[in-house]
Scaffold this motif. Structure first.
Motif, PDB file in Angstrom:
ATOM      1  N   PRO A  75      16.879  47.490   0.707  1.00 13.66           N
ATOM      2  CA  PRO A  75      17.150  48.597   1.625  1.00 13.66           C
ATOM      3  C   PRO A  75      17.918  49.763   0.994  1.00 13.66           C
ATOM      4  N   ALA A  76      18.349  49.646  -0.248  1.00 14.38           N
ATOM      5  CA  ALA A  76      19.040  50.771  -0.885  1.00 14.38           C
ATOM      6  C   ALA A  76      18.019  51.852  -1.253  1.00 14.38           C
ATOM      7  N   THR A  77      18.501  52.992  -1.594  1.00 15.93           N
ATOM      8  CA  THR A  77      17.775  54.137  -2.177  1.00 15.93           C
ATOM      9  C   THR A  77      16.817  54.865  -1.225  1.00 15.93           C
ATOM     10  N   ARG A  78      16.700  54.394   0.025  1.00 15.17           N
ATOM     11  CA  ARG A  78      15.745  55.057   0.928  1.00 15.17           C
ATOM     12  C   ARG A  78      16.185  56.467   1.309  1.00 15.17           C
TER      13      ARG A  78
ATOM     14  N   SER B 245      17.027  48.396 -13.370  1.00 13.87           N
ATOM     15  CA  SER B 245      16.194  47.662 -14.326  1.00 13.87           C
ATOM     16  C   SER B 245      16.740  47.759 -15.754  1.00 13.87           C
TER      17      SER B 245
ATOM     18  N   ARG C 111      14.636  58.506 -14.245  1.00 19.60           N
ATOM     19  CA  ARG C 111      13.829  57.465 -14.886  1.00 19.60           C
ATOM     20  C   ARG C 111      12.518  57.274 -14.120  1.00 19.60           C
TER      21      ARG C 111
ATOM     22  N   VAL D  78      16.929  58.856  -0.580  1.00 18.42           N
ATOM     23  CA  VAL D  78      16.273  59.847  -1.441  1.00 18.42           C
ATOM     24  C   VAL D  78      14.962  59.239  -1.927  1.00 18.42           C
ATOM     25  N   LYS D  79      13.879  59.749  -1.410  1.00 14.08           N
ATOM     26  CA  LYS D  79      12.571  59.147  -1.664  1.00 14.08           C
ATOM     27  C   LYS D  79      12.025  59.560  -3.036  1.00 14.08           C
TER      28      LYS D  79
ATOM     29  N   ARG E  86       8.797  51.923  -5.893  1.00 12.84           N
ATOM     30  CA  ARG E  86      10.201  51.751  -6.240  1.00 12.84           C
ATOM     31  C   ARG E  86      10.687  50.421  -5.659  1.00 12.84           C
TER      32      ARG E  86
ATOM     33  N   LEU F 153      18.360  56.697 -11.615  1.00  9.41           N
ATOM     34  CA  LEU F 153      17.104  56.218 -11.038  1.00  9.41           C
ATOM     35  C   LEU F 153      16.052  57.313 -10.911  1.00  9.41           C
ATOM     36  N   LEU F 154      16.435  58.466 -10.345  1.00  3.23           N
ATOM     37  CA  LEU F 154      15.422  59.496 -10.081  1.00  3.23           C
ATOM     38  C   LEU F 154      14.792  59.999 -11.376  1.00  3.23           C
TER      39      LEU F 154
ATOM     40  N   GLY G  75      12.474  49.901 -10.820  1.00  2.00           N
ATOM     41  CA  GLY G  75      13.400  49.033 -10.106  1.00  2.00           C
ATOM     42  C   GLY G  75      14.831  49.516 -10.276  1.00  2.00           C
ATOM     43  N   VAL G  76      15.618  49.432  -9.215  1.00  2.00           N
ATOM     44  CA  VAL G  76      17.023  49.821  -9.309  1.00  2.00           C
ATOM     45  C   VAL G  76      17.721  48.920 -10.337  1.00  2.00           C
TER      46      VAL G  76
END
Lengths: 362, 528
Positions: free
Chosen positions: B90-93, B156, B194, B95-96, B86, B191-192, B153-154
């Motif tokens: 530093p964003a999105t960490r 994308s 996708r 929720v893995k 992914r 995001l999740l 990618g965030v």
């Protein structure tokens, strides 16, 4: 009453918070995943009522701000709720004894659990609205004279912004703009105050209410039984049962507004219902008359699952039940209705409360 | 004379049709699905060739709608090990990747999952510069350990740059053979969902490749050397090369094929389609000849995705539905004898009462080999229950109270009457029983774009033109003849709470198959 909140409780909370979210408040899915991830890492969270705190204990609410579209795409880094919180503590020169939610409806029911889990502090079983609203000043705290600022806004990159403002409108404008520059979502620590000052200006028991609603809706019972249980527990009523025949959406000043048309079924056969929303559900008109009005809670449920449907999920053909539940007594005050009543949202009529205040223990 | 084959592998039957140049049905067959799928296909294709006397060499195109990819996910069979990357730190960490996945899949995939620096904001700015060094070191560490790569990618759907560059690095390190899935090709904002779709796509790429190769081999064994296409769940086709890049798009293509077949067989573009099978009935809506899409998150094997699925309402009522009577009253379905109806149903000499037997007993259809005697009162009540269920399903899918045309397809549709509540007219097209295979055979090739565009720098017209040209380029890559491409649908969805008039634009275009599409080799990973 002290109670330990585990990961499973967060699932109930998220479902119940969607009911209290009245169609908006943001999808709690991401917030629930964050809270569960934090609880799995740091252990369960203690939930207390505010009278279990000392009068001079500092309580700082924790919240998220931003566009729902951004939140589902650019999820938080995870450090920013605690960063905003501890930076505000540093500025105030005091440690907080507890955190609390400012909005029990939707996403913001879950965020304070991230802070509570990581810092090992309790969360107060209460919130600032008893539902969801789109703007920061729309809280009982604001009307109780507690300032939203000093307020800390944090992003995932490590930036924090400290706001000190002259009134609620400036708080809303400056924090919203900072959030947009930060990429459309941010984490907040705001409305910090001592427990004794905060206590009369919170809506109490709302987090356990949300969890109980979640449990009632997930119970292995027939739809009719679960609906009856929900209405009994929330003192709500069914206002319309029908099929969704039209959804019109438009964006006004950055808000998602819309009108939904329902055609009656069963006891409501032959009637037409119009539901209007701006992020949250605002008004229900039955055959032209308003039958449920903001700030009372208006929630759309699926007829089969009795699960809430958010305004974003409304679509043609759904079989739904529209319910309304009484709002917290604080919203009946004239100065509050000026900011959250039907006229504020552009309607030419007054709030018609489901439960007039005289019949409530206000 | 050239011909085309349409093949639909369902839950119970493999249906095969042979169409001539004018899309007339020359031969059709239904054979039982075999556990390896391909044997059933070989039997079916062999049968239509024999019936028609057509030489395999005269078949120019073969279209396959298959459940193999779906089954691989549900049954956890032959899935690849996948490097899950992914771009968003530093964003999105918080929720893995793999959050909310079933435990067995999560345990399997967690080892090779990373969140690295990169990704974009909603307006296209970088969240962080792409961490190319980290990506290169991940690529080197997974070399020889994974069979596929999934990159998400965030934002994308707003800016594809980081995904493309990260894909390029993996390609350089891992070589041409390893499939690399880029998320912007597989879904829109969210995001999740996708990312989940992208990981599943990477996980099934080897299954899809083997299935496609065995299909090609089976046809070759029968002397068929046709251009091969796979049906996707939006009712259009993709070339084999494209399907190998995006195999996940083949899931749940069956109901869509039925609806497209129904549209073709009746010439109706707007109608409700009722597809009656052995166990269930699917009700869907045709809008401009294509299935209306669902907006709800779709679970595939327990994984939440945002696939473009047809909006269907399914009820547990089919030809094989069991009819029982107890103290609670008469029940019709959802339990079903399925394909065993030909042994167990009363109309076939068995002793289980099915919905088919009810209809036969009432003299409303003649099916089977044996007469059926049932108490008239019981049969009529059961019939009424079944009709009420059907009428409710139809009503649920309608968008207005006005009666609409209805098309009945599927083997079990003979059991439904020619007048149904809410229907302005009921159509029973010829070859209704193989509408799904016909839907696959006559399908067009589509291209889609579903991204967020900012409208403050450009005019609405410019943005729409840009979106259209991306969709058209996609259609050409998927195998469409450029001169035949038409716009099927344009949708603009304003995004709340964001400045700059951000608008999500979805464009679908479709065109007929290019007669020769193997000239341009598609890159092994998604670039354009």
């Amino acid at each position: 009453m002290r109670r330990l909140i585990h990961a499973k409780d967060i699932d109930y909370l998220a479902l119940g918070a969607t009911v209290l979210g009245t169609g908006g408040g943001g999808d709690p899915y991401i917030g629930a995943l964050m809270a569960k991830q934090a609880i799995e890492k740091y252990g369960p969270v203690e939930m207390v009522s505010i009278d279990e705190l000392n009068d001079d204990d500092l309580v700082i609410p924790s919240a998220m701000m931003g566009a729902p579209t951004v939140m589902v795409e650019k999820m938080p880094g995870g450090d920013e709720p605690v960063k905003a919180f501890t930076q505000l503590e540093k500025f105030l020169g005091r440690k907080a004894a507890a955190t609390v939610s400012i909005e029990a409806g939707g996403l913001n029911s879950t965020i304070p659990f991230v802070v509570a889990a990581e810092l090992g502090i309790p969360i107060v079983d209460a919130d600032g609205m008893g539902r969801a609203f789109p703007e920061i000043p729309m809280t009982a705290l604001h009307f109780g004279g507690i300032s939203a600022t000093p307020m800390m806004v944090a992003d995932e990159k490590g930036n924090t912004v400290l706001l000190s403002t002259v009134n609620g409108a400036w708080t809303e404008a400056l924090s919203r703009n900072a959030t947009i520059v930060m990429g459309g979502s941010s984490m907040l620590a705001l409305y910090g105050a001592n427990a004794d000052k905060m206590a009369p200006n919170l809506v109490h028991g709302t987090l356990s209410t949300a969890m109980k609603i979640g449990q009632l809706l997930e119970a292995k019972e027939d739809a009719a039984v679960r609906l009856a249980n929900l209405l009994q527990f929330t003192d709500g009523v069914e206002v319309f049962r029908g099929k969704l025949t039209d959804v019109m959406r438009r964006t006004v000043d950055g808000f998602a507004r819309g009108t939904v048309t329902l055609e009656g079924m069963g006891v409501d056969s032959g009637s037409v219902c119009r539901l209007e929303f701006q992020n949250e559900n605002l008004i229900v008109m039955r055959d032209g008359d308003p039958v449920a009005t903001v700030p009372d809670l208006i929630t759309v449920l699926d007829q089969e699952t009795i699960h809430p449907i958010t305004t974003e999920e409304l679509r043609y053909g759904q079989r739904v039940i529209v319910i309304t539940m009484p709002c917290a007594p604080v919203w009946h005050r004239p100065e509050c209705l000026e900011l959250v009543g039907p006229r504020y949202f552009g309607y030419d009529f007054d709030f018609k409360p489901l439960r007039p205040l005289t019949t409530q223990n206000a | 004379m050239t011909y085309r084959l349409g093949i639909d592998v369902g839950g119970t039957n493999t249906d095969v049709v042979l169409l001539d140049k004018e899309n007339r049905v020359i031969a059709k067959t239904k054979t039982a699905v075999t556990s390896d799928i391909v044997t059933g296909i070989r039997t079916g294709v062999g049968s239509v060739l024999e019936q028609s006397g057509v030489d395999g060499a005269q078949i120019s195109h073969a279209m396959l709608g298959t459940t193999q990819v779906t089954n691989a996910i549900i049954e956890r069979r032959e899935l690849n090990d996948v490097a899950i990357v992914r771009l968003g730190a530093p964003a999105t960490r918080a929720v893995k990747p793999l959050a909310g996945w079933p435990d067995d899949l999560r345990a399997r995939y967690a080892e090779y999952s990373w969140i690295v620096g990169g990704g974009h904001e909603f307006d296209g700015r970088e969240i962080a510069p792409l961490d190319e060094a980290e990506i290169r070191s991940i690529a080197e560490s997974v070399k020889g350990k994974v069979q596929a790569v999934a990159i998400t990618g965030v934002f994308s759907p707003v800016n594809t740059d980081h995904e493309e560059r990260a894909g390029g690095i993996f390609r350089e390190v891992l070589g041409e053979e390893i499939p690399i899935s880029l998320s912007y090709q597989l879904g829109s904002v969210g995001l999740l969902e996708r990312e989940n779709a992208t990981v599943l796509n990477a996980a099934v790429s080897s299954v899809a490749k083997r299935a496609t190769m065995s299909f090609q081999q089976a046809l070759a064994d029968l002397g068929v050397h046709a251009a091969l296409y796979l049906a996707q769940n939006d009712g259009t086709l993709m070339s084999v090369e494209y399907a190998l890049l995006y195999p996940i798009l083949t899931i749940a293509c069956g109901p869509t094929n039925s609806m497209r077949g129904a549209a073709y067989l009746t010439g109706l573009k707007n109608a409700i389609v009722v597809d009656v099978g052995g166990t269930s009935t699917d009700v869907g809506v045709l809008v401009n000849g294509f299935p209306r899409e669902s907006f709800v998150a779709v679970d595939v094997g327990g994984v939440r995705t945002n696939f473009r699925m047809p909006d269907l309402y399914s009820i547990g009522l089919g030809g094989g539905s069991r009819v029982t009577e107890s103290e609670a009253g008469i029940e019709v379905g959802p339990k079903s004898v399925g394909y065993r109806i030909v042994e167990e149903g009363r109309a076939f000499g068995g002793d289980t009462t099915t919905f088919t037997d009810i209809v036969v007993a009432l003299g409303k259809a003649s099916v089977g080999t044996h007469p059926v005697q049932l108490p008239t009162d019981f049969a009529q009540k059961a019939y009424d229950i079944a009709m009420a269920k059907t009428a409710e399903a139809i009503d649920r899918m309608k968008t207005s109270a006005e009666p609409v045309p209805l098309i009945l397809v599927g083997g079990g549709s003979v059991l439904l009457p020619s007048e149904l509540e809410g229907a302005s007219e009921v159509h029973r097209p010829e070859n209704f029983d193989v509408a799904n295979a016909i839907g696959a055979a006559i399908a067009q090739v589509s291209g889609r774009v579903d991204r967020i565009f900012a409208m403050d720098q450009k005019s609405r017209e410019e943005v729409l033109e840009e979106a259209k040209s991306i969709a058209i380029a996609e259609a050409i890559r998927a195998g469409a003849e450029a001169s035949t491409i038409e716009i099927v649908e344009i949708e603009e969805i304003p995004i709340a709470y964001l400045p700059g008039n951000a608008v999500r634009i979805k464009v679908t275009v479709a065109g007929t198959l290019a007669t020769y599409n193997f000239g341009s080799k598609v890159d092994a990973y998604a670039s354009h």
